[in-house]
Design a protein around this motif. Structure first.
Motif, short mmCIF file in Angstrom:
data_model
loop_
_atom_site.label_atom_id
_atom_site.label_comp_id
_atom_site.label_asym_id
_atom_site.label_seq_id
_atom_site.Cartn_x
_atom_site.Cartn_y
_atom_site.Cartn_z
N UNK A 351 0.68 -1.11 0.18
CA UNK A 351 -0.05 0.06 -0.03
C UNK A 351 0.94 1.16 -0.04
N UNK A 352 0.44 2.46 -0.65
CA UNK A 352 0.95 3.77 -0.43
C UNK A 352 0.59 4.68 0.61
N UNK A 353 1.41 5.16 0.96
CA UNK A 353 0.76 6.43 2.62
C UNK A 353 0.35 7.55 1.37
N UNK A 354 -1.00 7.92 2.21
CA UNK A 354 -1.15 9.62 1.70
C UNK A 354 -1.07 10.45 2.50
N UNK A 355 -1.34 11.38 1.70
CA UNK A 355 -1.47 13.05 3.03
C UNK A 355 -1.96 13.72 2.22
N UNK A 356 -3.36 13.57 3.57
CA UNK A 356 -4.90 15.00 2.92
C UNK A 356 -4.20 16.02 4.08
N UNK A 357 -4.36 17.18 3.43
CA UNK A 357 -3.98 18.44 3.70
C UNK A 357 -5.30 19.22 3.12
N UNK A 358 -5.12 20.68 4.10
CA UNK A 358 -6.57 20.92 3.68
C UNK A 358 -7.36 22.14 5.05
N UNK A 359 -8.17 22.84 4.64
CA UNK A 359 -8.58 23.48 6.05
C UNK A 359 -9.28 22.25 6.34
N UNK A 360 -9.69 22.83 7.41
CA UNK A 360 -11.07 21.56 8.75
C UNK A 360 -11.96 21.73 7.60
N UNK A 475 2.45 10.41 -1.91
CA UNK A 475 0.78 10.96 -2.89
C UNK A 475 0.35 11.63 -1.23
N UNK A 476 0.67 13.25 -2.08
CA UNK A 476 -0.30 14.57 -1.00
C UNK A 476 -1.53 15.05 -1.87
N UNK A 477 -2.18 14.86 -1.47
CA UNK A 477 -3.48 15.76 -1.94
C UNK A 477 -4.36 16.76 -1.09
N UNK A 478 -4.83 17.91 -1.87
CA UNK A 478 -5.62 18.94 -1.50
C UNK A 478 -6.63 19.05 -1.50
N UNK A 479 -6.70 19.18 0.01
CA UNK A 479 -8.21 19.33 -0.18
C UNK A 479 -8.67 21.17 0.74
#
Length: 609
Positions: A351-360, A475-479
């Motif tokens: 599996x790949x580790x993911x970062x999800x960042x952004x406002x609450x 992988x980094x994903x911005x919300x």
């Protein structure tokens, strides 16, 4: 052709005009000096003017007659006659055409007049309808005003009654309290008198029986001393005989030593086995204390919540983005991640580790749960705020979480919310040794990619992560905050979920007034700029609460907009608070850096300059 000129053929002379009506005697013939001669000096000026009016040139008639004769003699006389007839027919046709045009113009004018009358009638009806509506609105306002006045009067009356009741209750309570205090005072006085009498009686009895009491105390002390001495003698005799027998018999000594050794070994073995069994049961049947929520099957949780466990077991795979509304590009990227995770689970890959960042409130936790269900995996949610205060126990807690995650057979998505609370930079941050040790334990357990669990981190400030943590992210994903199109979709979704569906199912007493829902949702999407998905979801709950709080249970358009404006006002207040907090933090950082950069310069006498 003589008909063209008004007289017959021949050399007939034109008739003289009858001048008798003007007082002039008529005369046939007429030379220059006759009565019909205008040059007659006997005529007045008016008579001469009349004569001039009736005089004409006879030579012209003669020339016309001569031309007519020549025309009759000509061979083209018939053609000229036909031509004149055709001209006359053409003029008749033109005249008929003009008549028809005139009639069409009259008909057009009549049509225009009817249209004008219809327009006037329509305007009159519209004005009459508007007047009726205005009158009805005015009457409705009057009735509402009367109803509000009645409610206000009723409320004032109720407040007055409540105030009177409270005053009456307060008076009764004061009277009851005074009565109770008086009774307690009397009871206390009586009790004190009784105790005083009892003490006096007891003191009198004690004085009378003083010698007898002292004798009893002496006897009891003597018997107690004799009993203790006999017990000591008996115990010494038994222990001495046993020690003498053991020292004289070496077989008994060896047996006692072996017994004590086996007892110590059994106690140690039982303690170790109990610890191993407890850790195994905790890893298999329970869940670590750091895990706040999980969909993984647990025997203990199944006993506590059997219906919820059964519901989770029956839950089918669903779309990873069902019920989640995001920007189209972000939805496409998350869908690719969901498909890759599902295929990784199916093919038993890493599996790949993911970062999800952004406002609450932008859907990070919701997507993690949907991703686990879509991939037929379990999920576990823990927060970094629970790890930081644990101190030296944080290392053990982190190892327990990863041991528990590695024991799964179905696959686990380990979602760490607010991960920046304990994964801060070790070089630039002043972190404690316990938190540093916890971070090192986390880095040790995540040094290699796993085929058992997938790590998903969520943070509002990803720039605070340690470099080693960033190195473990694939992988980094911005919300981001939803735009106007996503806000409109969210508002329509939650309006249908919290308002329309309960109203159609008849839940409680929720009803919806008759207004244009679609236009209202579009309007609210424009004015809710900057609000997150969680805030819009709370807005749907506020609409329900507004309907439940009303007297009739009917949700009107005004109520919906009022709740929307309140939410916008609260959002702006939160943004102002956040800006003030950021300014204070920036100011404190500036001052701390300024203080750290201060280096005192020593003068010759050793004083700081």
């Amino acid at each position: 052709m003589s008909w063209l000129f008004g007289y017959g053929r021949g050399n007939q002379q034109p008739q003289q005009p009858d001048l008798s009506q003007f007082g002039i005697p008529s005369q046939q013939g007429g030379g220059a000096g006759g009565a019909g001669d205008p040059n007659d000096p006997n005529l007045s000026k008016a008579e001469k003017k009349v004569m001039e009016a009736y005089r004409f040139d006879s030579s012209a008639l003669e020339r016309a007659a001569q031309a007519a004769k020549e025309l009759e003699k000509s061979k083209n006389a018939k053609e000229a006659l036909e031509l004149s007839k055709l001209q006359e027919v053409t003029r008749q046709h033109e005249y008929q055409s003009k008549i028809k045009e005139y009639e069409a113009h009259i008909a057009q004018m009549q049509v225009e007049q009817k249209k004008t009358e219809g327009e006037e009638k329509r305007k009159y009806l519209q004005e009459e309808t508007r007047q009726h509506q205005s009158r009805a609105q005015y009457q409705d306002q009057l009735s509402r005003k009367r109803y509000e006045d009645q409610l206000a009067q009723q409320q004032r009356q109720n407040e007055d009654n409540l105030k009177k009741q409270e005053e009456s209750v307060a008076k009764q309570e004061a009277m009851r309290k005074a009565t109770i205090e008086h009774e307690m005072d009397l009871r206390h006085k009586n009790e004190m008198k009784r105790v005083e009498a009892e003490l006096k009686a007891k003191a009198k009895v004690d004085r009378e029986n003083r010698d007898l009491t002292l004798e009893q105390i002496r006897l009891k002390a003597s018997e107690h001393r004799i009993t203790i001495m006999e017990g000591i003698k008996t115990a010494g005799t038994v222990i001495g005989q046993g020690a003498q027998a053991m020292l004289t018999d070496w077989n008994k000594v060896a047996t006692a030593a072996a017994g004590f050794s086996l007892l110590a070994l059994g106690v140690y073995t039982a303690k170790g086995a109990t610890g191993v069994s407890a850790r195994y049961i905790e890893a298999r049947l329970g869940k670590p204390s750091l895990v706040r929520e999980t969909s993984r099957f647990s025997f203990l949780e199944a006993l506590k919540h059997p219906f919820d466990t059964l519901k989770q077991m029956r839950a089918k795979q669903s779309d990873a983005l069902s019920g989640i509304i995001l920007a189209p590009q972000l939805e496409e990227r998350l869908r690719d991640i969901a498909i890759a995770t599902k295929n990784t689970k199916h093919n038993k890959g890493l599996y790949r580790n993911i970062l999800m960042h952004g406002p609450p409130g932008t859907g990070k936790t919701m997507f993690a749960k949907k991703l686990a269900k879509h991939s037929n995996m379990d999920y576990a949610i823990l927060t970094g705020g629970d790890i930081a205060p644990m101190g030296r126990d944080g290392v053990t807690a982190v190892h327990k979480v990863f041991d528990w995650a590695n024991s799964t057979h179905k696959g686990l998505i380990l979602f760490i919310d607010e991960a920046d609370a304990f994964l801060r930079k070790r070089s630039s941050e002043n972190i404690s040794e316990d938190l540093r040790a916890t971070l090192n334990a986390f880095l040790y357990r995540t040094g290699e990619q796993s085929g058992k669990f997938m790590m998903v981190l969520a943070s509002n400030t990803p720039e605070q992560f340690d470099w080693a943590v960033n190195d473990r992210l694939d992988e980094m994903v911005e919300f981001d905050i939803p735009a106007i199109a996503e806000r409109e979709r969210l508002i329509r979704l939650y309006f249908d979920k919290f308002v329309l569906q309960p109203a159609s199912e008849g839940i409680r007493r929720l009803k919806v007034d008759n207004f244009d829902y679609s236009a209202l949702c579009s309007k609210m999407a424009k004015i809710t700029d900057g609000m997150s998905g969680r805030e819009i979801a709370k807005l749907g709950v506020a609409w329900q609460a507004a309907a439940y709080a009303s007297d009739t249970g009917i949700l009107t358009e005004k109520m919906v907009l009022d709740r929307c404006y309140d939410a916008i006002k609260q959002h702006k207040q939160k943004v102002e608070w956040q800006s003030e907090q950021e300014r204070r933090e920036a100011k404190s950082i500036y001052h701390s850096e300024k203080e750290d950069s201060y280096i005192p310069i020593l003068e010759g006498d050793g004083k700081a300059k």
